[in-house]
Design a protein around this motif. Sequence first.
Motif, PDB file in Angstrom:
ATOM      1  N   GLY A 209      37.911  44.238  33.293  1.00 24.45           N
ATOM      2  CA  GLY A 209      37.213  42.973  33.149  1.00 24.45           C
ATOM      3  C   GLY A 209      38.125  41.760  33.069  1.00 24.45           C
ATOM      4  O   GLY A 209      37.651  40.655  32.857  1.00 24.45           O
ATOM      5  N   ILE A 210      39.443  41.968  33.264  1.00 28.93           N
ATOM      6  CA  ILE A 210      40.378  40.846  33.241  1.00 28.93           C
ATOM      7  C   ILE A 210      40.692  40.437  34.678  1.00 28.93           C
ATOM      8  O   ILE A 210      40.970  41.268  35.529  1.00 28.93           O
ATOM      9  CB  ILE A 210      41.689  41.221  32.500  1.00 28.93           C
ATOM     10  CG1 ILE A 210      41.394  41.581  31.042  1.00 28.93           C
ATOM     11  CG2 ILE A 210      42.713  40.097  32.597  1.00 28.93           C
ATOM     12  CD1 ILE A 210      40.818  40.464  30.201  1.00 28.93           C
ATOM     13  N   CYS A 211      40.671  39.155  34.930  1.00 32.05           N
ATOM     14  CA  CYS A 211      41.000  38.598  36.241  1.00 32.05           C
ATOM     15  C   CYS A 211      42.514  38.379  36.258  1.00 32.05           C
ATOM     16  O   CYS A 211      43.018  37.552  35.522  1.00 32.05           O
ATOM     17  CB  CYS A 211      40.242  37.278  36.410  1.00 32.05           C
ATOM     18  SG  CYS A 211      40.627  36.404  37.917  1.00 32.05           S
ATOM     19  N   TYR A 212      43.239  39.131  37.085  1.00 33.74           N
ATOM     20  CA  TYR A 212      44.698  39.008  37.049  1.00 33.74           C
ATOM     21  C   TYR A 212      45.350  38.603  38.362  1.00 33.74           C
ATOM     22  O   TYR A 212      46.531  38.299  38.386  1.00 33.74           O
ATOM     23  CB  TYR A 212      45.362  40.271  36.493  1.00 33.74           C
ATOM     24  CG  TYR A 212      44.950  41.559  37.151  1.00 33.74           C
ATOM     25  CD1 TYR A 212      45.590  42.009  38.292  1.00 33.74           C
ATOM     26  CD2 TYR A 212      43.936  42.342  36.613  1.00 33.74           C
ATOM     27  CE1 TYR A 212      45.227  43.199  38.892  1.00 33.74           C
ATOM     28  CE2 TYR A 212      43.562  43.525  37.202  1.00 33.74           C
ATOM     29  CZ  TYR A 212      44.211  43.962  38.333  1.00 33.74           C
ATOM     30  OH  TYR A 212      43.853  45.135  38.926  1.00 33.74           O
ATOM     31  N   GLY A 213      44.667  38.545  39.470  1.00 36.04           N
ATOM     32  CA  GLY A 213      45.170  38.007  40.734  1.00 36.04           C
ATOM     33  C   GLY A 213      46.670  38.025  40.935  1.00 36.04           C
ATOM     34  O   GLY A 213      47.274  39.056  41.113  1.00 36.04           O
TER      35      GLY A 213
ATOM     36  N   GLY B 172      44.045  30.949  40.051  1.00 30.06           N
ATOM     37  CA  GLY B 172      44.202  29.661  39.383  1.00 30.06           C
ATOM     38  C   GLY B 172      43.905  29.684  37.897  1.00 30.06           C
ATOM     39  O   GLY B 172      44.505  30.447  37.145  1.00 30.06           O
ATOM     40  N   ASP B 173      42.956  28.844  37.483  1.00 30.11           N
ATOM     41  CA  ASP B 173      42.609  28.707  36.066  1.00 30.11           C
ATOM     42  C   ASP B 173      42.058  30.001  35.464  1.00 30.11           C
ATOM     43  O   ASP B 173      42.009  30.139  34.242  1.00 30.11           O
ATOM     44  CB  ASP B 173      41.566  27.596  35.879  1.00 30.11           C
ATOM     45  CG  ASP B 173      42.110  26.219  36.205  1.00 30.11           C
ATOM     46  OD1 ASP B 173      43.351  26.073  36.378  1.00 30.11           O
ATOM     47  OD2 ASP B 173      41.295  25.276  36.302  1.00 30.11           O
ATOM     48  N   TRP B 174      41.633  30.920  36.297  1.00 28.75           N
ATOM     49  CA  TRP B 174      41.025  32.148  35.794  1.00 28.75           C
ATOM     50  C   TRP B 174      42.033  33.270  35.545  1.00 28.75           C
ATOM     51  O   TRP B 174      41.673  34.314  35.003  1.00 28.75           O
ATOM     52  CB  TRP B 174      39.964  32.658  36.773  1.00 28.75           C
ATOM     53  CG  TRP B 174      38.851  31.690  37.038  1.00 28.75           C
ATOM     54  CD1 TRP B 174      38.586  30.515  36.392  1.00 28.75           C
ATOM     55  CD2 TRP B 174      37.849  31.821  38.034  1.00 28.75           C
ATOM     56  NE1 TRP B 174      37.480  29.913  36.924  1.00 28.75           N
ATOM     57  CE2 TRP B 174      37.002  30.695  37.946  1.00 28.75           C
ATOM     58  CE3 TRP B 174      37.579  32.782  39.008  1.00 28.75           C
ATOM     59  CZ2 TRP B 174      35.915  30.501  38.777  1.00 28.75           C
ATOM     60  CZ3 TRP B 174      36.485  32.586  39.844  1.00 28.75           C
ATOM     61  CH2 TRP B 174      35.668  31.464  39.725  1.00 28.75           C
ATOM     62  N   GLU B 175      43.285  33.075  35.935  1.00 32.90           N
ATOM     63  CA  GLU B 175      44.293  34.127  35.762  1.00 32.90           C
ATOM     64  C   GLU B 175      44.354  34.576  34.299  1.00 32.90           C
ATOM     65  O   GLU B 175      44.460  33.755  33.387  1.00 32.90           O
ATOM     66  CB  GLU B 175      45.682  33.640  36.210  1.00 32.90           C
ATOM     67  CG  GLU B 175      45.825  33.432  37.699  1.00 32.90           C
ATOM     68  CD  GLU B 175      46.019  34.709  38.516  1.00 32.90           C
ATOM     69  OE1 GLU B 175      46.442  35.736  37.977  1.00 32.90           O
ATOM     70  OE2 GLU B 175      45.729  34.649  39.728  1.00 32.90           O
TER      71      GLU B 175
ATOM     72  N   GLU C 281      42.810  29.726  45.017  1.00 30.95           N
ATOM     73  CA  GLU C 281      42.490  29.748  46.439  1.00 30.95           C
ATOM     74  C   GLU C 281      41.165  30.436  46.700  1.00 30.95           C
ATOM     75  O   GLU C 281      40.612  31.097  45.826  1.00 30.95           O
ATOM     76  CB  GLU C 281      43.620  30.396  47.244  1.00 30.95           C
ATOM     77  CG  GLU C 281      43.863  31.856  46.969  1.00 30.95           C
ATOM     78  CD  GLU C 281      45.070  32.438  47.726  1.00 30.95           C
ATOM     79  OE1 GLU C 281      45.547  31.852  48.713  1.00 30.95           O
ATOM     80  OE2 GLU C 281      45.533  33.500  47.305  1.00 30.95           O
ATOM     81  N   SER C 282      40.679  30.268  47.910  1.00 31.89           N
ATOM     82  CA  SER C 282      39.474  30.952  48.365  1.00 31.89           C
ATOM     83  C   SER C 282      39.896  32.209  49.115  1.00 31.89           C
ATOM     84  O   SER C 282      41.074  32.382  49.445  1.00 31.89           O
ATOM     85  CB  SER C 282      38.668  30.049  49.295  1.00 31.89           C
ATOM     86  OG  SER C 282      39.392  29.847  50.514  1.00 31.89           O
ATOM     87  N   PHE C 283      38.944  33.060  49.427  1.00 34.91           N
ATOM     88  CA  PHE C 283      39.247  34.272  50.184  1.00 34.91           C
ATOM     89  C   PHE C 283      39.668  33.919  51.616  1.00 34.91           C
ATOM     90  O   PHE C 283      40.489  34.608  52.209  1.00 34.91           O
ATOM     91  CB  PHE C 283      38.054  35.228  50.171  1.00 34.91           C
ATOM     92  CG  PHE C 283      38.416  36.637  50.559  1.00 34.91           C
ATOM     93  CD1 PHE C 283      39.285  37.387  49.790  1.00 34.91           C
ATOM     94  CD2 PHE C 283      37.880  37.213  51.699  1.00 34.91           C
ATOM     95  CE1 PHE C 283      39.636  38.678  50.143  1.00 34.91           C
ATOM     96  CE2 PHE C 283      38.220  38.510  52.063  1.00 34.91           C
ATOM     97  CZ  PHE C 283      39.094  39.248  51.287  1.00 34.91           C
ATOM     98  N   VAL C 284      39.128  32.822  52.150  1.00 33.93           N
ATOM     99  CA  VAL C 284      39.546  32.369  53.480  1.00 33.93           C
ATOM    100  C   VAL C 284      41.034  32.029  53.471  1.00 33.93           C
ATOM    101  O   VAL C 284      41.757  32.339  54.426  1.00 33.93           O
ATOM    102  CB  VAL C 284      38.714  31.145  53.941  1.00 33.93           C
ATOM    103  CG1 VAL C 284      39.347  30.462  55.139  1.00 33.93           C
ATOM    104  CG2 VAL C 284      37.297  31.552  54.275  1.00 33.93           C
ATOM    105  N   GLU C 285      41.503  31.404  52.399  1.00 36.71           N
ATOM    106  CA  GLU C 285      42.926  31.057  52.313  1.00 36.71           C
ATOM    107  C   GLU C 285      43.785  32.310  52.193  1.00 36.71           C
ATOM    108  O   GLU C 285      44.839  32.404  52.838  1.00 36.71           O
ATOM    109  CB  GLU C 285      43.171  30.101  51.142  1.00 36.71           C
ATOM    110  CG  GLU C 285      42.583  28.734  51.395  1.00 36.71           C
ATOM    111  CD  GLU C 285      42.603  27.823  50.192  1.00 36.71           C
ATOM    112  OE1 GLU C 285      42.786  26.611  50.392  1.00 36.71           O
ATOM    113  OE2 GLU C 285      42.430  28.313  49.051  1.00 36.71           O
TER     114      GLU C 285
END
Length: 178
Positions: free
Chosen positions: A16-20, A83-86, A114-118
């Motif tokens: 449940g953690i957003c780690y990108g 981004g801010d969600w990391e 970023e977006s998925f398109v990026e």
Amino acid sequence: MEVYLVRHTETVCEKGICYGQSDVGIREPYDAVFESILNQLPQEAVLYSSPLQRCAILAKHIQQNTQIDSIIEDSRLMEMHFGDWELMSWDAIPREVLDPWMEDFVTVNVPNGESFVELDSRVREFLDNGISKTHSKPIIIVAHSGVIRSILCKINNLPLQEAFKTPLDYGAVIKVEM
């Protein structure tokens, strides 16, 4: 060209953690899953990896246990930048910010990310210009879920909206022809 797409193994992050693009480690022990991955890969190949440690550790293990001379790290293979969600819990992200992205993750940017398109754009740039088309050996790419899904959309000529319809487990190895 024979290509093996390898997703990194499970991270140390709680579910449940957003780690990108956060450089988080991998859960130990990982020897057994690493061996399972190795058994699905050729002994000789050109090895590319995301520079994030969850991929780099696996790539190093592959390189040390095969006849592969080196690892080519490429930042275009990094996961989506959240981004801010990391390192935030997905549940802690305010709904008014999360919902628009969830409705259109393909084109909506994460705040300061970023977006998925990026992500797809940099992955396609890697595929078009980062991989030498003169390789006579198979290629191994150690990367992340978003990157692998982007590659699969390109290979299978699928719209990016369908990228997450197929499960992609930690430690998965997918052999494709490009």
